[in-house]
Motif scaffolding. Structure first.
Motif, PDB file in Angstrom:
ATOM      1  N   LYS A   1       0.850  -1.205   0.000  1.00  0.00           N
ATOM      2  CA  LYS A   1       0.000   0.000   0.000  1.00  0.00           C
ATOM      3  C   LYS A   1       0.883   1.251   0.000  1.00  0.00           C
ATOM      4  O   LYS A   1       0.597   2.236  -0.690  1.00  0.00           O
ATOM      5  CB  LYS A   1      -0.917  -0.015   1.228  1.00  0.00           C
TER       6      LYS A   1
ATOM      7  N   LEU B   1       0.972   4.216  -2.572  1.00  0.00           N
ATOM      8  CA  LEU B   1       0.853   5.611  -2.131  1.00  0.00           C
ATOM      9  C   LEU B   1       1.958   6.475  -2.754  1.00  0.00           C
ATOM     10  O   LEU B   1       1.747   7.646  -3.063  1.00  0.00           O
ATOM     11  CB  LEU B   1       0.934   5.661  -0.596  1.00  0.00           C
TER      12      LEU B   1
ATOM     13  N   MET C   1       4.618  12.593   6.315  1.00  0.00           N
ATOM     14  CA  MET C   1       3.299  12.642   6.955  1.00  0.00           C
ATOM     15  C   MET C   1       2.318  11.705   6.247  1.00  0.00           C
ATOM     16  O   MET C   1       1.491  11.054   6.890  1.00  0.00           O
ATOM     17  CB  MET C   1       2.741  14.078   6.925  1.00  0.00           C
ATOM     18  N   ARG C   2       2.421  11.639   4.928  1.00  0.00           N
ATOM     19  CA  ARG C   2       1.540  10.764   4.164  1.00  0.00           C
ATOM     20  C   ARG C   2       1.819   9.300   4.527  1.00  0.00           C
ATOM     21  O   ARG C   2       0.910   8.513   4.762  1.00  0.00           O
ATOM     22  CB  ARG C   2       1.801  10.987   2.674  1.00  0.00           C
TER      23      ARG C   2
ATOM     24  N   GLN D   1      -0.624   4.625  10.281  1.00  0.00           N
ATOM     25  CA  GLN D   1      -1.656   4.784  11.317  1.00  0.00           C
ATOM     26  C   GLN D   1      -2.895   3.963  10.966  1.00  0.00           C
ATOM     27  O   GLN D   1      -3.461   3.279  11.823  1.00  0.00           O
ATOM     28  CB  GLN D   1      -2.067   6.253  11.388  1.00  0.00           C
ATOM     29  N   GLN D   2      -3.307   4.047   9.701  1.00  0.00           N
ATOM     30  CA  GLN D   2      -4.486   3.287   9.250  1.00  0.00           C
ATOM     31  C   GLN D   2      -4.266   1.791   9.439  1.00  0.00           C
ATOM     32  O   GLN D   2      -5.129   1.089   9.964  1.00  0.00           O
ATOM     33  CB  GLN D   2      -4.734   3.547   7.758  1.00  0.00           C
TER      34      GLN D   2
ATOM     35  N   GLN E   1       0.542   8.512   8.014  1.00  0.00           N
ATOM     36  CA  GLN E   1      -0.911   8.348   8.110  1.00  0.00           C
ATOM     37  C   GLN E   1      -1.359   7.008   7.536  1.00  0.00           C
ATOM     38  O   GLN E   1      -2.318   6.413   8.020  1.00  0.00           O
ATOM     39  CB  GLN E   1      -1.616   9.504   7.398  1.00  0.00           C
ATOM     40  N   SER E   2      -0.645   6.526   6.522  1.00  0.00           N
ATOM     41  CA  SER E   2      -0.960   5.199   5.996  1.00  0.00           C
ATOM     42  C   SER E   2      -0.647   4.140   7.058  1.00  0.00           C
ATOM     43  O   SER E   2      -1.424   3.193   7.255  1.00  0.00           O
ATOM     44  CB  SER E   2      -0.133   4.951   4.732  1.00  0.00           C
TER      45      SER E   2
ATOM     46  N   LEU F   1      -4.171   0.743  13.141  1.00  0.00           N
ATOM     47  CA  LEU F   1      -5.469   0.897  13.799  1.00  0.00           C
ATOM     48  C   LEU F   1      -6.301  -0.374  13.630  1.00  0.00           C
ATOM     49  O   LEU F   1      -7.063  -0.756  14.516  1.00  0.00           O
ATOM     50  CB  LEU F   1      -6.204   2.093  13.161  1.00  0.00           C
TER      51      LEU F   1
END
Lengths: 272, 539
Positions: B311, B315, B374-375, B381-382, B378-379, B385
Motif C-alpha cells: 500500500k 501511495l 506525513m503521508r 496509522q491506518q 498516516q498510511s 489501527l
C-alpha cells in the motif's frame, strides 16, 4: 417608538450557522463513513467527485466529504471553546480596567498591549515545540492572544458607561461596585459582547486553520480544514477538489460568523 | 519631469534585475538545475549531504570514483594496489592540476585526509579514516599521521592498523579529495563558500540563496573533460515551481511532483526522458527495543505483519520497492532474500495477544515534518489501527527530530531512512545495529551479542564471499528480532529535457551532471531555445 427593519444580515448568518451545525452533527451519522480509513483501493491516486464520493477521495483513499464534516465538528468545537475563553478573560479584564481606571487600568492595559505585540505565529511555534500539538494547545494559543481585542473593546465601552447617569445614580444610592458591574454595566454590554463573540469565533476558525496548515493544529489522523488544505497543496492541479471543498467549508463558516457579527453590530450602532 | 523619468527608469531596471533568475550567460550549453534548499557547504571535509556531494564531485577529484555500474575506477589515481592483508594501499597519481594552475601532488591528498582527522575540523567523515596508523593520536595541536606517506612526485601510500576491505571505497568519498593547502589556509572559514579543487569544473559565482554557477576548469587534464559551458543551480525553487520551470523550458533536469507522477509516466512525450533508479536507501520505522511494549520481540514482529508495504508503494505511485530486510535489493553481490513479514493482520493480532496486548496499545510515532513522511505515517496509522494499535504522530523539524531520536529511551518509534555511503552491507548492518553504535547511529537501542559477533567476524574476514555470508547471517538475525519495521527502498525518478544527452543516475551518489552533453538541433526541440539563461539585466 419605531420598529427596526428585519435584520436580514443577522438572520442569514444565523441560518448559515444553524445549517452548518446541523450538517456537521447529522451528516457524518447519515454518511456512515470512517474519515480515517480508506474507502477505496485507489491509493496514491485521488478519485474525482462522483456519485459514491460527492467530494472525491484523497491520496490515502479516504472520503473527503466524511473528513470535511468531521473536521467541521473539530474546528467549530475549537472555535466556540476558544471564543468562550477569549470572552471570559477579555470581558473580565475590560470590565475591571474600564470601571476602576487608575492603576488597575494602567496595569491591565499595558499587559494587554504587551500581549498584542507578541507575534501569534511565533508564540504558536514556540508552544508547539515545547508541548505536543493537541486541541488543548490550540485552545491555549488562541485563548492566550485572542482575548486582547475583546478586553480593549469592552474597556472602551465600560469607560463610556461608567459616566452615564444610571451608574452615577446607582453609586449615589450606595450600590456596591459588584452590584453596579453585575446589574447595570454588564447587561448593557450584551449586544457588544455578542458581536465580539461572533468576530472572535470567525478569527478563531481562521487561526485554527492557519495553525493546522503549518502543522501545529490537531494532530493527524483527526482531520481539520487547515491541514486538509495544507496536504492538498501537492495535488492542486491534479486533484483540485482536495483543496476546493475544505476551502469552501472554511469560507462558509467564517462568513456565517462575520454576518452574525455584522448583523449584531447594526442594532448596537442604531441605539448609539 | 526629468527626474521623475529617471526615477521610473531606475525602478524599472531594478525590477528587471530582481526578476532575473540567474546570472549572465551567452551560451546554450549551460545545464540549468534548481532546488529548494541552499547547498550547505562546498568544503569536502564538512559536506555530508546529497547537495554538497553533487557539487563537490564536480569541483574536486578523489583518488578513486565509481563508474555508472558502480565499480571503482581511477579518478586522480592512474593505478592502485592493495597488500594481501588489506593493510597497505598504494596509489600512483596521474598528472593533474588545480583550477588555479598548480600541479596536484600526493601531499595534497595526504593533507586532505589529515585535515579530516583533525578534531578541530569537526568533519563528519573522521570515523572513516581512524583506521590509519597513528590517526587516533591526531589532536588539535599535531596531526602527523604516520599511516599516510606522500612520495613525490606521484606515489601515495596509506597504511592501516587493521585490515580494511572497504578502504578503497573510503578514499572514493569526497572527504578524501585533493585540497591545495596554501589556498585552504589563506581562505580559512571562507573556503567552504569559495573552494578550489582539481575537478572538471570550478566555481564561477555563488550568490547565497540565489544561485551557484560553475564553469569548466581550464587546467583539468582528467578522463572526464567538462562537456558543458557551465552548470547553473538555482536555489529556493520548490518542487512545484521547478516543475513549472521545467515545463516552460527553463530547467534541464527536475524531479516529478507526486501529484503529476502518474500522468507524466503515462505520457509518451515524457516516457523517453524519465530516468529512474532504485537507490541504496532503506526507509524504516525504528522500534526502541528498550521501551515497552517494543522490548517484546513479538510486538515488534506483530507491527511488521500489520504493515501493508505494498500500500505504501502504491501511495508513492510505485516509486519504491517493498523491503524484505535491511539491505537494499540492488546491492552488488549480496544474496537475494525472501519476504519474512507479509501483510497479515491476523498473524499480527495473534502475536499481540500472545504478548499480552490483545486490546492493543497507544504509542507515538516521531517523524520529520515533511509532506511525504506525513503521508506515509498516516498510511501506517491506518494499518495499525486495524490491529488495535493507536498511534499519535509527532512531526518535528529535522534537527529537533534527529536530536530526539539520539536520546536513549526517549522516542518509542520513529520514521527514518538510511542511505549507504558505499555499496556494502556493513554500511547498513554494522553502523545501525552493532551494540557499540547505541548512542550514535543505533537509535533503536538494539543489542544482540550474536549479531555483534557476526558483524565483528565480517569486519575481520578477508575473503569477500565469507564476509558476505557473515553479514547475511547477521541480517537474518536482525530481521527475526525486528528492531525495525522494514518499509521500502525508494526509487529516484528524474525527468530531463530532450537536449540533455548522457544523463545517468547513480544508485548511491548524486547524479553526475558534469558528464552530460547538451545537444542542440535546429528547430527541435523548442524548449531549450526559449529557456536560455537570462542575463543579469533580464534581457
Amino acid at each position: 417608538m419605531r420598529r427596526s427593519a428585519p435584520n436580514r444580515t443577522l438572520a442569514t448568518g444565523i441560518a448559515m450557522l444553524v445549517l452548518m451545525l446541523a450538517v456537521a452533527t447529522i451528516a457524518p451519522v447519515w454518511l456512515n463513513r470512517d474519515p480515517l480509513l480508506p474507502v477505496t483501493d485507489a491509493i496514491g491516486e485521488p478519485l474525482a467527485p462522483q456519485r459514491t464520493f460527492p467530494c472525491g477521495t484523497d491520496e490515502l483513499g479516504r472520503d473527503v466529504c466524511a473528513r470535511i464534516l468531521v473536521a467541521g465538528q473539530v474546528s467549530l468545537a475549537i472555535a466556540i471553546s476558544a471564543t468562550a475563553i477569549c470572552l471570559g478573560v477579555g470581558v473580565g479584564v475590560g470590565l475591571l480596567a474600564g470601571y476602576f481606571g487608575g492603576w488597575v487600568d494602567t496595569l491591565f492595559m499595558r499587559f494587554t498591549e504587551v500581549l498584542l505585540a507578541v507575534p501569534m505565529l511565533l508564540l504558536a511555534i514556540t508552544l508547539a515545540a515545547l508541548f505536543e500539538p493537541s486541541p488543548y494547545l490550540l485552545l491555549a494559543v488562541i485563548g492566550a492572544v485572542g482575548w486582547t481585542p475583546v478586553a480593549r473593546a469592552v474597556r472602551a465601552e465600560v469607560r463610556s458607561l461608567r459616566a452615564r447617569e444610571f451608574v452615577v445614580a446607582a453609586r449615589a444610592i450606595g450600590a456596591t461596585n459588584r452590584r453596579i458591574l453585575g446589574k447595570h454595566i454588564l447587561p448593557n454590554l450584551r449586544a457588544s459582547i455578542l458581536g465580539l463573540a461572533a468576530v472572535t469565533a470567525s478569527h478563531s476558525l481562521l487561526i485554527d486553520a492557519g495553525l493546522s496548515f503549518i502543522g501545529l493544529g490537531v494532530p493527524p489522523p483527526v482531520p481539520s480544514w487547515g491541514r486538509m488544505l495544507s496536504e492538498s497543496q501537492t495535488y492542486y492541479r491534479a486533484a483540485p477538489w482536495l483543496m476546493l471543498f475544505p476551502g469552501a467549508a472554511l469560507s462558509f463558516a467564517v462568513l456565517a460568523f462575520q454576518l452574525i457579527a455584522s448583523g449584531l453590530g447594526r442594532p448596537f450602532a442604531e441605539r448609539q | 519631469m526629468r527626474s521623475r523619468l529617471f526615477l521610473l527608469c531606475t525602478l524599472l531596471v531594478l525590477a528587471c534585475r530582481q526578476q532575473s533568475p540567474g546570472p549572465a550567460s551567452d551560451s546554450d550549453h549551460v545545464l540549468r538545475l534548481a532546488d529548494q534548499d541552499e547547498i550547505p557547504t562546498l568544503d569536502p571535509a564538512r559536506g555530508y549531504d546529497t547537495a554538497s556531494w553533487q557539487f563537490e564531485d564536480l569541483i574536486f577529484e578523489t583518488l578513486l570514483d565509481y563508474d555508472d555500474k558502480g565499480d571503482l575506477v581511477g579518478e586522480a589515481a592512474e593505478s592502485w594496489s592493495a597488500s594481501a592483508d588489506f593493510r597497505e594501499f598504494r596509489f600512483m597519481l596521474r598528472p593533474s592540476r588545480f583550477s588555479h594552475g598548480r600541479s596536484v601532488r600526493p601531499g595534497d591528498f595526504a593533507y586532505a585526509v589529515r585535515r579530516v582527522l583533525l578534531p578541530s575540523t569537526q568533519s563528519p567523515g573522521r570515523d572513516f579514516y581512524l583506521g590509519l596508523l597513528g590517526a587516533r593520536e591526531c589532536d588539535s595541536t599535531a596531526c602527523d599521521v604516520p599511516g599516510i606517506e606522500a612520495r613525490e612526485p606521484d606515489l601515495l601510500i596509506f597504511r592501516l592498523e587493521t585490515p580494511d576491505l572497504l578502504f578503497l571505497h573510503k578514499v572514493a568519498l569526497p572527504f578524501a579529495a585533493a585540497l591545495p593547502e596554501e589556498i585552504v589556509r589563506e581562505r580559512g572559514a571562507t573556503f567552504s563558500r569559495n573552494p578550489t579543487g582539481s575537478g572538471p569544473y570550478r566555481l564561477r559565482e555563488w550568490r547565497a540563496g540565489q544561485y551557484l554557477w560553475l564553469e569548466p576548469n581550464p587546467y583539468y587534464e582528467g578522463a572526464q573533460p567538462p562537456s558543458l559551458a557551465g552548470i547553473l543551480r538555482q536555489t529556493g525553487v520548490g518542487e512545484e515551481l521547478a516543475w513549472m520551470q521545467f515545463l516552460s523550458g527553463q530547467l534541464d533536469v527536475t524531479g516529478i511532483p507526486t501529484a503529476d507522477f502518474l500522468h507524466v509516466r503515462g505520457d509518451p512525450r515524457w516516457r523517453e526522458r524519465i530516468h529512474t533508479i532504485t537507490t541504496l536507501r532503506t526507509q524504516y520505522v525504528g522500534l526502541n527495543c528498550s521501551v515497552p511494549p517494543f522490548h517484546d520481540r513479538r510486538v515488534r514482529q506483530a507491527l511488521n505483519y500489520a504493515t501493508d508495504k505494498e500500500k505504501l508503494v502504491r501511495l508513492l505511485n510505485g516509486r519504491a520497492v517493498a523491503a524484505v530486510g535491511v539491505v537494499p535489493p540492488n546491492l552488488p553481490s549480496y544474496p537475494e532474500r525472501a519476504p519474512v513479514y507479509p501483510y497479515d493482520p491476523h498473524r499480527a493480532e495473534q502475536l499481540l495477544r500472545a504478548a499480552g496486548y490483545a486490546a492493543g496499545f497507544e504509542t507515538t510515532l516521531w517523524l520529520r515534518n515533511d509532506p511525504t513522511a506525513m503521508r506515509i505515517a498516516q498510511s501506517l496509522q491506518q494499518d495499525w489501527l486495524r490491529v488495535g494499535i493507536h498511534v499519535k504522530l509527532r512531526p518535528l523539524a529535522w534537527g529537533v527530530f534527529l536530536e530526539a531520536i539520539r536520546e536513549p529511551g526517549r522516542v518509542p518509534m520513529f520514521l527514518l531512512g538510511w542511505e549507504a555511503d558505499f555499496p556494502d552491507a556493513s554500511n547498513f548492518l554494522d553502523v545501525l545495529f552493532h551494540s557499540r553504535q547505541v548512542g550514535a547511529n543505533n537509535h533503536t537501542e538494539y543489542r544482540n551479542p550474536a549479531v555483534d559477533a557476526l558483524l565483528e567476524a565480517a569486519a575481520r574476514e578477508l575473503s569477500a564471499s565469507a564476509r558476505i555470508q557473515f553479514l547475511y547471517r547477521a541480517e537474518q538475525a536482525i530481521i527475526e528480532d525486528a528492531p525495525w519495521i522494514f518499509l521500502f527502498h525508494p526509487s529516484t525518478f528524474v525527468l530531463v529535457q530532450s537536449r540533455v544527452a548522457g544523463f545517468r543516475l547513480h544508485p548511491w551518489r548524486p547524479p553526475r551532471v558534469g558528464r552530460v552533453r547538451i545537444e542542440i538541433t535546429n528547430g527541435h526541440p523548442p524548449e531549450p531555445h526559449s529557456a536560455r539563461p537570462r542575463n543579469a539585466s533580464g534581457r
